[in-house]
Each structure stands twice: as structure tokens, then as C-alpha cells.
Design an enzyme around this catalytic site. Structure first.
Site, PDB file in Angstrom:
ATOM      1  N   TRP A 104    -105.557  22.769  31.178  1.00 36.11           N
ATOM      2  CA  TRP A 104    -105.585  23.416  29.921  1.00 36.11           C
ATOM      3  C   TRP A 104    -106.341  22.705  28.825  1.00 36.11           C
ATOM      4  CZ3 TRP A 104    -105.052  28.357  28.878  1.00 36.11           C
ATOM      5  CH2 TRP A 104    -105.121  28.595  27.169  1.00 36.11           C
TER       6      TRP A 104
ATOM      7  N   ARG B 279    -100.114  27.694  33.984  1.00 35.69           N
ATOM      8  CA  ARG B 279     -99.962  26.460  33.289  1.00 35.69           C
ATOM      9  C   ARG B 279    -101.209  25.987  32.551  1.00 35.69           C
ATOM     10  NH1 ARG B 279     -95.184  23.765  34.058  1.00 35.69           N
ATOM     11  NH2 ARG B 279     -96.007  21.862  33.133  1.00 35.69           N
TER      12      ARG B 279
ATOM     13  N   GLU C  93     -98.763  38.601  21.667  1.00 35.57           N
ATOM     14  CA  GLU C  93     -99.282  37.709  22.324  1.00 35.57           C
ATOM     15  C   GLU C  93     -99.945  38.129  23.823  1.00 35.57           C
ATOM     16  OE1 GLU C  93     -96.337  35.376  24.314  1.00 35.57           O
ATOM     17  OE2 GLU C  93     -94.764  37.043  24.187  1.00 35.57           O
TER      18      GLU C  93
ATOM     19  N   ASN D 212    -100.558  15.251  33.530  1.00 38.63           N
ATOM     20  CA  ASN D 212    -100.005  16.170  32.693  1.00 38.63           C
ATOM     21  C   ASN D 212     -99.410  15.807  31.516  1.00 38.63           C
ATOM     22  OD1 ASN D 212     -99.220  18.590  31.340  1.00 38.63           O
ATOM     23  ND2 ASN D 212     -97.398  18.977  32.878  1.00 38.63           N
ATOM     24  N   GLY D 213     -99.796  16.074  30.298  1.00 43.13           N
ATOM     25  CA  GLY D 213     -99.452  15.403  29.263  1.00 43.13           C
ATOM     26  C   GLY D 213    -100.018  14.675  28.398  1.00 43.13           C
TER      27      GLY D 213
HETATM   28  C1  AGP Z   1     -92.772  34.037  24.875  1.00 41.76           C
HETATM   29  O1  AGP Z   1     -93.356  34.894  25.510  1.00 41.76           O
HETATM   30  C2  AGP Z   1     -93.674  32.850  24.660  1.00 41.76           C
HETATM   31  N1  AGP Z   1     -94.267  32.335  26.123  1.00 41.76           N
HETATM   32  C3  AGP Z   1     -93.362  31.558  24.100  1.00 41.76           C
HETATM   33  O2  AGP Z   1     -93.164  32.154  22.620  1.00 41.76           O
HETATM   34  C4  AGP Z   1     -92.104  30.881  24.609  1.00 41.76           C
HETATM   35  O3  AGP Z   1     -91.013  31.649  24.202  1.00 41.76           O
HETATM   36  C5  AGP Z   1     -91.739  29.679  23.717  1.00 41.76           C
HETATM   37  O4  AGP Z   1     -92.834  28.939  24.092  1.00 41.76           O
HETATM   38  C6  AGP Z   1     -90.478  28.981  24.164  1.00 41.76           C
HETATM   39  O5  AGP Z   1     -90.672  28.636  25.461  1.00 41.76           O
HETATM   40  P1  AGP Z   1     -89.342  28.318  26.376  1.00 41.76           P
HETATM   41  O6  AGP Z   1     -88.349  29.211  26.219  1.00 41.76           O
HETATM   42  O7  AGP Z   1     -89.666  27.770  27.832  1.00 41.76           O
HETATM   43  O8  AGP Z   1     -88.782  26.873  25.825  1.00 41.76           O
END
Ligand code: AGP
Length: 648
Positions: free
Chosen positions: A112, A66, A529, A138-139
């Protein structure tokens, strides 16, 4: 931007280097963007009869996907709050800690950072000026600048560049002003701040309690004989308990070693239902694989079968657990699919299948556009939100937008109890289990399975397909996990070889027609990615309208060729590319002859046209994975990315 905005370089607005004479002003737009973009962090906490630090460190390691550039813990020792922070991975923090400490209470955070470089000052936990309040968060706090000005008037000062330090001081401010104890101070803070948060708080005057509260950011609370736990997601505490509570937005709780009390925003005690998690701890371990991503790729046959059989019994689809009956489905005349990233790509695939099978119009939207596009939605429509984490901010906002417009909402989600799951009218869970690698694979595949089942059930409820077709489709779907298992056993070697040939590429193009185009979008994202190779996906017929000018000698073009009814068209597009010097890598079943065009071919098992995305995507995931392995990059934690984006 006027100087007044830049008076304090630590917060928002433009960024001034050196003294403030006009000529030296350098506007760093990234700064503004970054504040908005504090993607996400992981928080964990424990109070009980066990040593807390090993539990915190273990939990933070599970949450590292995360955020992983700085971390810290706070724990009580001899009634004093001890804080230890570090820049870098959790290992760095662990080495700084006296793991022999006998403390049985603590909170932890892995960060992060996007605004304000990863530093010990900016790392969490943050503490109020006099150390009365210590917290992890977190947020993002949207109105923190306004709160800073308010608190400065009351003599508070700030040492970090974070919005979180503001939270610690505002809670302290209310705690001292009203002397009504922790819950009153936290509730007044929740009323006063705008934004998203999951917080864990220690109060100096309450050394045997951990206080938590949340709004929009995920938090789970665990209970066991050895104590009480909290975490951003269950993988951090699964080793210790499967018994969990979900607190809703604007709710708080007090964790003691043998008891947990829940409160609403009025400070009244409320009851929460204790739930049991089905997943087991091995699900969040690597089990001998080099990376979580390749482990999760190999888990796909099992989770595809699990998800399929969780809805199909005796050759019949059963969505009753979600409340989605045939009667409801038959009255749906418009489908709007909304999601982000890979989940959006599932939506593009689902559009082809639903429209072709059920003859119901489908519109697919990227959530961050949908929520501000003021979309025109028909009352007899259904908005489908697809999300692995169930916490992606733009998708959650799109769900709320649709609900506010009075449209029925269906969530296809992997995380039980996540915000999107709890706020949607209907939920179809995918059974992918915890997905640790940032690049989604198994969750994507289970979302495809649920989308196919939805399309078939909708088509049947609307009498567009009849029993024979219904059973034919289900029996072919039932073969998918074995076909994929087989492909994983036999196909990997050749893909590894092809990937090593292309490990030094800078660019790649993915093309296809129909469902092949839809899945090429995901193939391109997977490569981008995790291997940082620039790649684009195009509808094969679109290339000659401009992009083909980018094709030159040795440009890698990956052609997905599974749609028999579009075979000739796709092959002629690949010939156009080849004649400009492009290298052609095709992904096709042995029922389709690509020998005329392909320099390399990945042969995949054949199936019915609707289900080819489920098989082709395995080859695409493996290609991206092995090119990234050849490049030696961090597969599970790609740069600049995080698993789920909980703010817009
Ligand atoms: C995909 O590999 C990425 N981690 C990203 O595009 C992801 O699909 C997107 O952030 C949506 O996340 P979610 O499915 O948890 O909503």
C-alpha cells in the site's frame, strides 16, 4: 525547510522538482504526511515440500485488502534468490511469474504505497546491495534517514524511495560485521531501528531457511505436515493449516520445511505455544456474493447470535473467560471508551446504553486524540479499547497509555492473538470471523452486542437493575439475530430501489437524537467510505445552530427515528429540514409514525430502545452499499483506505 533537509529528494522533508534553484522549489506537504502514513501491507511466506509460488500468490490475494497497488515475491531457485515485482493487483504479478517453477521456498508482499509512487523499484521484496539479504516488510521504520547516513558511510547505496531497503542493508551490515549468523544480525537490527515491522528475510548463505521478526506489526506463523508458513493474518494461510504460533514483539523465528525455532532478543531459543484457529477457509471466500461487504452484511444474524451465545448461557451472562468478574465490575465507577473510525461509533452507542442502564459515567474518545490529550483518568476507572483488527496503531497506543497510567483495560476485539488483545488486562472477543471488506459491518454489529452485554452485566453487578430487567433485556437481545435475518430477507428490495434513486447525489446528511444520533455517525461513514459521497451526521437538535444553512432543494437528509421518547423533537427537526426543500428518508420501526415528514421510509423491526442501533445499522449499511453499487465503485477496496491502520 533548509536545503540540507532536501539534499536527497528520496527521503522525507520537502520535494524538489527539476534543478534545485530556489525559485523552482515546490513543497509537497502530502509527501511528509504520506511517509508517516504507509498504512499497511500484507506479507506471506512458505517453506516446505510443496510448490511455493501458488501458495504465495493465493496468500497475497487473500491479503490484497491490506494493500493492492504493487506486489512482489522472492524465491530460491538453484540456490539463487529470484525476485519478481509488479505494479498493480496480484493478477499482474501472477502473469509475470513462471508458475511452473518447482521452488518450495519463497516470500511475498502486497503493498500500500503512499510515499514514492507505486513502482517496481519501490515494490517489495527489497535486496541488500550485494544480494546477500532479501526481505519483505510491513510497517514503518521511523529512523531510516539516520540509518541511511550511517550506511552510506560504509559504502552502501540505495535504489528505491522506501524505508524497507534500509532494513535489508542494515541487516546485511551487521551480518558481515559480526559474522554471527542471521539471528545475531536480526537482533542487532531490532535494537538499532525504531518503528514498527513484521519482516520475512532470506539470506543467500542460508537458502533453506526463512527468518522472521516483528515489533508492533502483525505476524502469524503456521505449521503443517507440508511445511511452515508465515503471514500478516491468518486468512492467507487458513487453507493450508489451522495450527499457528503468535510471536511477540522483538521476537524472531527461523522457519525450515519441517521445523520452526523461536528466539528472543538475546538470541536464546524460546518455546511458543501452538494454537488452533476456529475459523474455516470458507469464511475468507465470497460464497457467491458479488462483494465481501454484502456477504458479510448477510452473515450478521449468524455472528450476532454466535457472539451473544458465547457469553450468555441459561439466561446468564458469563465473562469469566475474560477474567472480568462481578466483583471487578461493581468497583468500576468510570468508563473511558477509546477507538477509531467505526469502532469509535460503537463506543458512542455504548456510552448511551451504559450511562442509562448502569448509571456509570462514560467518556468516549477518538484514540488519536486520547493518546496525546494527557487525559485525566480516575483510578477506579476502566479503559475500554474497541477494535476489529486489534492492530490499529492509535488504539494500541491508547491502550499502552492507559496501562502506563495504572488504569485497568478491557479490549473488545475480533482478531484472536492480535496486539491489543494480548496487551489488554481483559479481553472480550467478538465472533465475527475474518472480515475482509475494508468497510466494517459484521464486526461492528458484534461489537455492539458485546457492548450491550457489558452494560447489562455492569448494571446488574452494581445493583442498578434487577433480575427481571436483566432477563427482559437478555431475552430481547436473543431475538435480534432473527429480526435482522427477517429484515435482510424482506427489506433489501426497497432499499435497492431507494438507493438507485439517490445514486447521483453529491451530499447527504444523517440526523437523529440520542442513540439515533450515535448510529447516524456510522451510517454517514459507511456511505462516505464506499461511495465517496460527501456526508455528515448531526445531532438533530444541532442543525439549526448553523448546518441547516446547507439544506436546499433536494438535499438528501436521512432521519433515524427509533427513540420513542424523542419522537416529537426529532420529527420537528425533520420538518425544519423539509421546509427548506430537503428530501427526507426516514429509518423507523412501524411503532413510530413518520408519514408526516418522510418522502421515503425504510421500515425496520421494532425492539427495545437500547438495541435499535443493531437493527438501524443494517439499513444504513445496505443503503451505503447499494448507492456505491449504483456508482460502480470498488466496494471491497475503497480508494485511499485500508482495513486496519497499523501506523499513526
Ligand atoms: C470502518 O469501516 C473502517 N474500516 C475504519 O473506520 C475502522 O473502523 C477503523 O480503522 C478502526 O479499525 P479497527 O476496528 O480494526 O481498530
Amino acid at each position: 525547510m533548509g536545503d540540507e533537509e532536501c539534499s536527497d529528494r528520496r527521503f522525507g522533508g520537502c520535494y524538489m522538482k527539476g534543478n534545485h534553484t530556489k525559485s523552482k522549489i515546490k513543497i509537497v506537504t502530502k509527501m511528509v504526511f504520506c511517509r508517516k502514513n504507509e498504512i499497511m501491507c500484507g506479507i506471506v511466506g512458505y517453506i516446505g515440500n510443496k510448490k511455493a509460488l501458488p501458495i504465495l500468490i493465493d496468500g497475497l490475494k487473500k491479503l490484497e485488502y491490506r494493500g493492492y497497488d504493487s506486489a512482489g515475491v522472492a524465491y530460491i531457485e538453484n540456490n539463487n534468490v529470484q525476485i519478481v515485482k509488479s505494479v498493480g493487483r496480484i493478477d499482474v504479478l501472477e502473469n509475470k511469474l513462471n508458475m511452473k517453477s518447482s521452488t518450495t521456498l519463497g516470500i511475498g508482499h502486497t503493498r500500500w504505497a503512499t510515499h514514492g509512487e507505486p513502482s517496481e523499484d519501490n515494490a517489495h521484496p527489497h535486496i541488500s546491495n550485494d544480494g546477500n539479504v532479501t526481505l519483505v516488510h510491513n510497517g514503518i521504520i521511523e529512523n531510516y534517514q539516520e540509518l541511511i547516513h550511517k550506511l552510506k558511510k560504509h559504502g552502501y547505496h540505495f535504489y528505491s524511495e522506501t524505508d524497507t531497503e534500509v532494513l535489508a542493508n542494515i541487516i546485511d551490515y551487521y551480518y558481515k560485521k559480526y559474522k554471527m549468523g542471521p539471528i545475531d544480525a536480526i537482533n542487532r537490527t531490532m535494537v538499532r531501528v525504531r518503528g514498527s515491522y513484521a519482516i520475512a528475510v532470506l539470506f543467500k548463505e542460508h537458502p533453506d531457511e526463512i527468518w522472521v521478526a516483528r515489533k508492533d506489526s502483525p505476524m502469524i506463523i503456521g505449521e503443517s505436515d507440508s511445511g511452515s508458513y508465515l503471514a500478516s493474518d491468518v486468512s492467507a494461510i487458513l487453507k493450508y493449516t489451522k495450527k499457528v504460533y503468535y510471536i511477540d514483539n522483538l521476537e524472531a523465528a527461523c522457519l525450515k520445511s519441517n521445523h520452526i525455532t523461536f528466539y528472543d532478543l538475546n538470541g536464546d531459543i524460546i518455546n511458543k505455544e501452538l494454537k488452533t484457529i476456529e475459523w474455516d477457509v470458507t469464511a475468507s471466500e465470497k460464497n457467491g456474493y458479488e462483494h465481501f461487504m454484502i456477504k458479510e452484511i448477510h452473515e450478521q444474524p449468524e455472528v450476532i447470535s454466535k457472539t451473544f451465545h458465547s457469553y450468555v448461557e441459561d439466561d446468564k451472562i458469563d465473562f469469566s473467560k475474560s477474567g472480568l468478574s462481578g466483583d471487578i465490575l461493581k468497583d468500576i465507577n468510570h468508563i473511558y471508551i477509546v477507538a477509531c473510525g467505526s469502532a469509535y461509533h460503537v463506543g458512542v452507542c455504548a456510552q448511551y446504553v451504559i450511562e442509562d442502564l448502569a448509571r456509570v459515567p462514560v467518556k468516549v474518545d477518538i484514540a488519536s486524540e486520547f493518546r496525546y490529550r494527557n487525559p485525566l483518568l480516575s483510578k477506579d476507572g476502566l479503559v475500554i479499547i474497541i477494535s476489529q483488527s486489534g492492530e490499529t496503531a492509535d488504539s494500541l497506543a491508547a491502550l499502552r497509555e492507559a496501562k502506563a497510567m495504572g488504569i485497568k483495560t478491557l479490549a473488545i476485539v475480533n482478531v484472536v492473538g492480535s496486539s491489543i488483545a494480548r496487551e489488554a488486562d481483559y479481553v472480550l472477543y467478538t465472533l465475527a470471523g475474518p472480515e475482509i471488506a475494508v468497510a466494517t459491518t459484521k464486526a461492528f454489529s458484534t461489537q455492539l452486542i458485546v457492548s450491550y452485554l457489558f452494560a447489562i452485566e455492569l448494571a446488574y453487578a452494581k445493583n442498578v437493575i434487577h433480575k427481571d430487567k436483566y432477563h427482559e433485556l437478555l431475552s430481547e437481545m436473543n431475538l435480534l439475530s432473527n429480526k435482522i435475518e427477517d429484515f435482510l430477507n424482506k427489506g433489501i428490495k426497497s432499499i435497492q430501489k431507494i438507493a438507485s434513486e439517490f445514486s447521483s447525489i453529491q451530499d447527504a446528511f444523517y440526523i437523529g437524537r440520542g442513540l439515533d444520533y450515535a448510529i447516524s455517525l456510522e451510517g454517514s461513514l459507511k456511505l462516505k467510505e464506499i461511495s465517496y459521497v460527501h456526508s455528515e451526521a448531526y445531532a438533530a437538535g444541532e442543525l439549526k445552530h448553523g448546518t441547516i444553512s446547507l439544506i436546499e432543494d433536494h438535499t438528501l437528509v436521512i432521519g433515524i427515528v427509533t427513540m420513542e421518547d424523542l419522537y416529537e423533537k426529532t420529527i420537528s427537526n425533520l420538518i425544519e429540514v423539509k421546509s427548506r426543500g430537503g428530501y427526507i428518508l426516514t429509518i423507523s420501526p412501524n411503532t413510530i409514525d413518520v408519514s408526516k415528514v418522510s418522502d421515503y421510509n425504510i421500515n425496520i423491526p421494532s425492539t427495545i430502545k437500547y438495541f435499535y442501533p443493531s437493527i438501524a445499522v443494517i439499513a444504513l449499511q445496505l443503503l451505503g452499499y447499494y448507492i456505491a453499487v449504483a456508482k460502480g465503485v470498488d466496494i471491497d477496496k475503497p480508494r485511499n483506505l485500508a482495513k486496519s491502520v497499523t501506523v499513526e
